[in-house]
Design an enzyme around this catalytic site. Structure first.
Site, PDB file in Angstrom:
ATOM      1  N   GLY A   1      25.529  90.367  13.336  1.00 39.95           N
ATOM      2  CA  GLY A   1      26.009  90.190  14.705  1.00 39.95           C
ATOM      3  C   GLY A   1      24.968  89.546  15.598  1.00 39.95           C
ATOM      4  O   GLY A   1      25.281  88.684  16.430  1.00 39.95           O
TER       5      GLY A   1
ATOM      6  N   GLU B   1      31.106  93.949  17.543  1.00 43.79           N
ATOM      7  CA  GLU B   1      31.212  95.399  17.338  1.00 43.79           C
ATOM      8  C   GLU B   1      30.433  95.681  16.071  1.00 43.79           C
ATOM      9  O   GLU B   1      30.831  95.291  14.979  1.00 43.79           O
ATOM     10  CB  GLU B   1      32.681  95.804  17.215  1.00 43.79           C
ATOM     11  CG  GLU B   1      32.919  97.299  17.385  1.00 43.79           C
ATOM     12  CD  GLU B   1      32.617  98.083  16.127  1.00 43.79           C
ATOM     13  OE1 GLU B   1      31.611  98.844  16.147  1.00 43.79           O
ATOM     14  OE2 GLU B   1      33.333  97.954  15.135  1.00 43.79           O
TER      15      GLU B   1
ATOM     16  N   CYS C   1      32.558 102.508  10.928  1.00 46.51           N
ATOM     17  CA  CYS C   1      31.508 102.368  11.942  1.00 46.51           C
ATOM     18  C   CYS C   1      31.415 103.608  12.819  1.00 46.51           C
ATOM     19  O   CYS C   1      30.363 103.909  13.382  1.00 46.51           O
ATOM     20  CB  CYS C   1      31.738 101.121  12.787  1.00 46.51           C
ATOM     21  SG  CYS C   1      33.342 101.084  13.629  1.00 46.51           S
TER      22      CYS C   1
ATOM     23  N   GLN D   1      27.253  98.675  -2.611  1.00 48.33           N
ATOM     24  CA  GLN D   1      27.232  99.758  -1.636  1.00 48.33           C
ATOM     25  C   GLN D   1      26.770 101.059  -2.283  1.00 48.33           C
ATOM     26  O   GLN D   1      25.991 101.818  -1.701  1.00 48.33           O
ATOM     27  CB  GLN D   1      28.628  99.936  -1.024  1.00 48.33           C
ATOM     28  CG  GLN D   1      28.680 100.909   0.136  1.00 48.33           C
ATOM     29  CD  GLN D   1      27.883 100.438   1.345  1.00 48.33           C
ATOM     30  OE1 GLN D   1      27.599  99.251   1.491  1.00 48.33           O
ATOM     31  NE2 GLN D   1      27.502 101.360   2.202  1.00 48.33           N
TER      32      GLN D   1
ATOM     33  N   GLU E   1      21.792 102.830   9.423  1.00 50.63           N
ATOM     34  CA  GLU E   1      23.191 103.040   9.039  1.00 50.63           C
ATOM     35  C   GLU E   1      23.330 102.954   7.524  1.00 50.63           C
ATOM     36  O   GLU E   1      23.102 101.906   6.928  1.00 50.63           O
ATOM     37  CB  GLU E   1      24.094 102.003   9.713  1.00 50.63           C
ATOM     38  CG  GLU E   1      25.572 102.259   9.467  1.00 50.63           C
ATOM     39  CD  GLU E   1      26.467 101.252  10.163  1.00 50.63           C
ATOM     40  OE1 GLU E   1      27.551 101.634  10.626  1.00 50.63           O
ATOM     41  OE2 GLU E   1      26.072 100.075  10.242  1.00 50.63           O
TER      42      GLU E   1
END
Length: 304
Positions: free
Chosen positions: A54, A71, A105, A152, A206
């Protein structure tokens, strides 16, 4: 095949698509993303994803004066006061941390619990976590399903290993599920850490997976301080029956979405959705804020 900026225009023109019409172009975002942002026919970019990407989009789009709405990431915390509804708080944390395998998120990744109820609350939380049924998403008996990709899964395992190295205590989980029947998916155990410091990577970055970190607090002020001690500011929640604590929290918490006695997940479509700090930039998604982003305001003066 990567789509170049010139090719993108040709695709639109050959299809007879006028500028400004909604289009969908599929493909790897790493291949086509920069071409969208840098293309002269693109006047606005609405992005959902990581803070790193972002930020890069925001920098690239600024060169062409394009509007940008991002976002981005979150490290959302639930505060549990000793006067709160502990059953509801536990249900909220379980749903927020392990629903969607933590791949949201707005997922709950931190729980800040008052010292007066910490031990009993954590004991029950771990017990309930160990009862979570992990399985295929289409199986109605499953409470939690697999991760999105092998990449992941490897990233989550790496964070768990980092947490152990940093000195956090693993209460449950922490590994890929290897039992028979789990061969066809990237299944990871619901994971909880305690003895976590605010400067640990598992507390600040995160993870985007079913990993929950626990903190102990003495009062509402310390709880808010722990929650705010993070670069992200997307969603947060508090469980308390004290209206003064609730409004202290509302006034001081550094998140764009605030929940009182409800989970960190989701929101109503008519309400603005987005965060502050490293969690968002530009107009909010949803609600009137979103309409403003997709609208150019024109002032007209008529002399009659």
């Amino acid at each position: 095949t990567p789509i170049t900026a010139i090719k993108l225009v040709e695709v639109f023109e050959e299809a007879g698509i006028p500028k400004g019409v909604l289009n969908v172009v599929t493909g790897s975002s790493s291949d086509i993303g920069s071409h969208f942002v840098e293309n002269e026919i693109i006047k606005g970019v609405s992005f959902t994803g990581s803070t790193e990407v972002g930020t890069e989009i925001y920098e690239m789009a600024s060169k062409s004066l394009s509007k940008v709405q991002c976002e981005m990431g979150g490290k959302n915390a639930v505060i549990v006061m000793d006067d709160g509804d502990l059953d509801k708080a536990q249900e909220s944390i379980l749903q927020g941390a392990f629903g969607s395998s933590g791949q949201r998120c707005t997922a709950t990744s931190r729980a800040i619990i008052h010292q007066n109820v910490f031990d009993d609350f954590v004991k029950e939380l771990v017990s309930a976590t160990n009862k979570i049924c992990v399985g295929a998403g289409l199986n109605r008996q499953s409470d939690m399903s697999c991760l999105a990709s092998k990449q992941q899964l490897n990233q989550i395992q790496e964070y768990v290993d980092i947490g152990l190295i940093e000195g956090a205590t693993l209460l449950t989980g922490g590994k890929k599920i290897l039992e028979k029947g789990y061969e066809d998916g990237y299944f990871f155990q619901p994971t909880i850490f305690k003895d976590v410091a605010s400067n640990m990577r598992i507390a600040t970055e995160e993870i985007f997976g079913p990993v929950l970190t626990l903190f102990k607090c003495q009062n509402i002020d310390e709880a808010i301080a722990i929650s705010n001690d993070c670069e992200f500011g997307l969603s947060s929640s508090i469980y308390t029956e004290n209206i003064h604590k609730a409004f202290t929290y509302i006034n001081q918490i550094e998140t764009g979405i605030i929940h009182v006695n409800s989970p960190t997940l989701g929101g109503e479509v008519h309400m603005p959705f987005g965060g502050i700090k490293s969690s968002g930039i530009g107009n909010r998604e949803q609600g009137l804020e979103a309409i403003e982003f997709f609208t150019e305001i024109v002032s007209v003066y008529i002399s009659h």
